[in-house]
Motif scaffolding. Structure first.
Motif, PDB file in Angstrom:
ATOM      1  N   GLY A  51      -0.991  -3.117 -11.222  1.00 50.93           N
ATOM      2  CA  GLY A  51      -1.953  -3.474 -10.190  1.00 50.93           C
ATOM      3  C   GLY A  51      -1.223  -3.815  -8.914  1.00 50.93           C
ATOM      4  N   VAL A  52      -1.883  -3.592  -7.776  1.00 50.34           N
ATOM      5  CA  VAL A  52      -1.297  -3.854  -6.459  1.00 50.34           C
ATOM      6  C   VAL A  52      -2.300  -4.668  -5.649  1.00 50.34           C
ATOM      7  CG1 VAL A  52      -0.472  -2.835  -4.296  1.00 50.34           C
ATOM      8  CG2 VAL A  52       0.092  -1.761  -6.489  1.00 50.34           C
ATOM      9  N   SER A  53      -1.855  -5.801  -5.107  1.00 52.77           N
ATOM     10  CA  SER A  53      -2.703  -6.666  -4.295  1.00 52.77           C
ATOM     11  C   SER A  53      -2.132  -6.730  -2.879  1.00 52.77           C
ATOM     12  CB  SER A  53      -2.776  -8.070  -4.903  1.00 52.77           C
ATOM     13  OG  SER A  53      -3.728  -8.872  -4.243  1.00 52.77           O
ATOM     14  N   ALA A  54      -2.869  -6.187  -1.913  1.00 56.03           N
ATOM     15  CA  ALA A  54      -2.405  -6.097  -0.525  1.00 56.03           C
ATOM     16  C   ALA A  54      -3.339  -6.904   0.371  1.00 56.03           C
ATOM     17  CB  ALA A  54      -2.357  -4.636  -0.067  1.00 56.03           C
ATOM     18  N   TRP A  55      -2.762  -7.760   1.192  1.00 59.11           N
ATOM     19  CA  TRP A  55      -3.523  -8.680   2.035  1.00 59.11           C
ATOM     20  C   TRP A  55      -3.177  -8.439   3.498  1.00 59.11           C
ATOM     21  CZ3 TRP A  55      -6.739 -12.623  -0.089  1.00 59.11           C
ATOM     22  CH2 TRP A  55      -6.789 -12.613  -1.493  1.00 59.11           C
ATOM     23  N   ASP A 111      -6.174   6.182  -9.027  1.00 58.61           N
ATOM     24  CA  ASP A 111      -6.356   5.708 -10.400  1.00 58.61           C
ATOM     25  C   ASP A 111      -5.655   4.381 -10.665  1.00 58.61           C
ATOM     26  OD1 ASP A 111      -7.880   7.988 -11.127  1.00 58.61           O
ATOM     27  OD2 ASP A 111      -6.029   9.140 -11.377  1.00 58.61           O
ATOM     28  N   LEU A 112      -4.964   3.856  -9.668  1.00 60.61           N
ATOM     29  CA  LEU A 112      -4.242   2.594  -9.788  1.00 60.61           C
ATOM     30  C   LEU A 112      -5.143   1.445  -9.337  1.00 60.61           C
ATOM     31  CD1 LEU A 112      -1.635   0.830 -10.011  1.00 60.61           C
ATOM     32  CD2 LEU A 112      -1.101   1.557  -7.671  1.00 60.61           C
ATOM     33  N   PRO A 113      -5.311   0.382 -10.117  1.00 55.33           N
ATOM     34  CA  PRO A 113      -6.082  -0.765  -9.645  1.00 55.33           C
ATOM     35  C   PRO A 113      -5.457  -1.365  -8.388  1.00 55.33           C
ATOM     36  CG  PRO A 113      -5.801  -0.882 -12.023  1.00 55.33           C
ATOM     37  CD  PRO A 113      -4.895   0.224 -11.531  1.00 55.33           C
ATOM     38  N   MET A 114      -6.251  -1.405  -7.314  1.00 54.26           N
ATOM     39  CA  MET A 114      -5.779  -1.965  -6.053  1.00 54.26           C
ATOM     40  C   MET A 114      -6.767  -3.021  -5.569  1.00 54.26           C
ATOM     41  SD  MET A 114      -4.002   1.090  -3.880  1.00 54.26           S
ATOM     42  CE  MET A 114      -3.336  -0.171  -2.790  1.00 54.26           C
ATOM     43  N   SER A 123     -10.524  -0.187  -8.254  1.00 54.03           N
ATOM     44  CA  SER A 123     -10.088  -0.936  -7.074  1.00 54.03           C
ATOM     45  C   SER A 123     -11.242  -1.683  -6.417  1.00 54.03           C
ATOM     46  CB  SER A 123      -9.443   0.014  -6.057  1.00 54.03           C
ATOM     47  OG  SER A 123      -8.261   0.580  -6.596  1.00 54.03           O
ATOM     48  N   ARG A 124     -10.871  -2.642  -5.584  1.00 55.34           N
ATOM     49  CA  ARG A 124     -11.875  -3.424  -4.865  1.00 55.34           C
ATOM     50  C   ARG A 124     -11.363  -3.758  -3.467  1.00 55.34           C
ATOM     51  NH1 ARG A 124     -11.515  -9.522  -7.622  1.00 55.34           N
ATOM     52  NH2 ARG A 124      -9.656 -10.213  -6.448  1.00 55.34           N
ATOM     53  N   VAL A 125     -12.303  -4.100  -2.585  1.00 51.37           N
ATOM     54  CA  VAL A 125     -11.954  -4.594  -1.257  1.00 51.37           C
ATOM     55  C   VAL A 125     -12.771  -5.846  -1.001  1.00 51.37           C
ATOM     56  CG1 VAL A 125     -13.673  -3.181  -0.022  1.00 51.37           C
ATOM     57  CG2 VAL A 125     -11.618  -3.989   1.176  1.00 51.37           C
ATOM     58  N   SER A 126     -12.140  -6.825  -0.346  1.00 50.02           N
ATOM     59  CA  SER A 126     -12.807  -8.089  -0.053  1.00 50.02           C
ATOM     60  C   SER A 126     -12.492  -8.494   1.385  1.00 50.02           C
ATOM     61  CB  SER A 126     -12.325  -9.195  -1.004  1.00 50.02           C
ATOM     62  OG  SER A 126     -12.463  -8.803  -2.351  1.00 50.02           O
ATOM     63  N   ILE A 127     -13.541  -8.898   2.109  1.00 53.84           N
ATOM     64  CA  ILE A 127     -13.373  -9.512   3.423  1.00 53.84           C
ATOM     65  C   ILE A 127     -13.819 -10.961   3.280  1.00 53.84           C
ATOM     66  CG2 ILE A 127     -14.005  -9.470   5.861  1.00 53.84           C
ATOM     67  CD1 ILE A 127     -12.389  -7.028   4.954  1.00 53.84           C
ATOM     68  N   MET A 134       0.828  -1.208   0.000  1.00 51.80           N
ATOM     69  CA  MET A 134       0.000   0.000   0.000  1.00 51.80           C
ATOM     70  C   MET A 134       0.859   1.254   0.000  1.00 51.80           C
ATOM     71  SD  MET A 134      -3.309  -0.916   2.401  1.00 51.80           S
ATOM     72  CE  MET A 134      -2.418  -1.559   3.828  1.00 51.80           C
ATOM     73  N   ALA A 135       1.952   1.225   0.772  1.00 48.97           N
ATOM     74  CA  ALA A 135       2.846   2.385   0.799  1.00 48.97           C
ATOM     75  C   ALA A 135       3.457   2.636  -0.576  1.00 48.97           C
ATOM     76  CB  ALA A 135       3.951   2.174   1.835  1.00 48.97           C
TER      77      ALA A 135
END
Length: 319
Positions: free
Chosen positions: A155-159, A215-218, A290-294, A143-144
């Motif tokens: 694209g950036v995938s942060a878990w 604007d970045l897919p996250m 971007s999206r968020v998933s729980i 994320m940083a």
């Protein structure tokens, strides 16, 4: 451009790639050192170039909070990327987050960029498909770096990442988890100890900077039981998404929804499901790209789901 690739290679790179044949052994990881362009020190990393011809995507995979490039089993990330024929590099970025040079410092950030540049210089990388991913402390750093250099990543995938170090310091201290000591070792004291400490906490906390990555897919993810069976409450992921949502004028995850999920309870609404996760999703929201998933789980990442999503991301062609 981040790394130069001929136009012909770019044209070839947009075709979809089939998985590496089943049973093909993964290539061995190479241990190498890269000279930091920030302070000239030699920084280690592990690298696995693609065995395919032509330009291939690059996955920059980031180690967790208490580890370095070679002290944590990143084989799930390696396998998910190698099966797709991608290049993979695992930078050290100053190792465990216990001292000032680590934990999203200016030096650590440059180490990630230097490792990415090394891969682009030495391998045939599709510059439109440079991906960044990590879990826990790697999610924090992902994320940083999304906010620090959004122009680099497709694209950036942060878990299960930490988005606010000051908040996490308080949460860890209250829960008796050791990480509050690590944070103080990084920034020189507890939140509120001095303006300098608070500025370091702010600089190293993605929550304060993620609007730059709107604007970045996250792809932001957390297991619903984290913060209970794990060390990072899920509000860190949801708060990070809400920064993106606010910057994009999209609907946030509400305080009531965050409170419900933080109690490990499902929402009353019918949530979108995603078979790539292989488990229940308790929340799926989008804002712009971007999206968020729980998901049903704890303090963990699902690299196969991350790479499935990343594979769909491409940076626009620069004009």
């Amino acid at each position: 451009m981040f790394c130069a690739i001929p136009a012909l290679f770019l044209a070839l790179s947009v075709q979809s790639a089939s998985p590496v044949a089943a049973g093909t052994p993964p290539p061995p990881a190479m241990e190498l050192t890269i000279s930091s362009t920030a302070d000239g020190t030699s920084q280690p990393c592990l690298a696995i170039p693609s065995i395919r011809r032509g330009p291939q995507p690059l996955l920059v995979a980031l180690h967790p909070w208490s580890h370095g490039y070679n002290t944590y089993d990143m084989s799930d990330w390696r396998n998910a990327a190698v099966e797709r024929g991608w290049h993979v590099i695992f930078p050290h970025f100053r190792g465990p987050n216990k001292q000032p040079d680590a934990c999203a410092s200016a030096l650590a950030r440059q180490d990630v960029l230097d490792a990415t540049a090394y891969a682009c210089e030495h391998w045939n990388v599709d510059e439109r498909r440079i991906y960044l991913a990590g879990g826990s402390g790697g999610g924090h750093m992902a994320m940083a770096m999304a906010a620090h250099a959004p122009h680099v990543w497709a694209g950036v995938s942060a878990w299960v990442g930490i988005s606010d170090l000051a908040a996490w310091h308080q949460e860890c201290k209250a829960a008796g988890r050791k990480y509050w000591r690590d944070i103080e070792g990084v920034v020189g004291g507890a939140p509120g100890a001095s303006p300098e400490v608070d500025e370091q906490l702010r600089y190293r906390s993605p929550i304060h900077h993620l609007a730059a990555a709107k604007d970045l897919p996250m792809d932001l993810n957390a297991g619903i039981h984290d913060g209970h069976t794990g060390s990072v409450p899920i509000h860190h992921t949801l708060d990070a998404f809400n920064v993106l949502a606010q910057a994009l004028g999209a609907a946030p995850v509400t305080d009531e929804e965050i409170a419900t999920l933080s109690k490990e309870e499902p929402l009353a609404s019918r949530e979108e499901q995603d078979a790539t996760y292989g488990r229940m999703l308790y929340l799926r929201r989008t804002a712009g790209p971007s999206r968020v998933s729980i998901f049903e789980g704890g303090h963990q990442a699902i690299p196969t789901a991350a790479c499935k999503w990343l594979a769909r991301q491409r940076r626009p062609v620069e004009r």
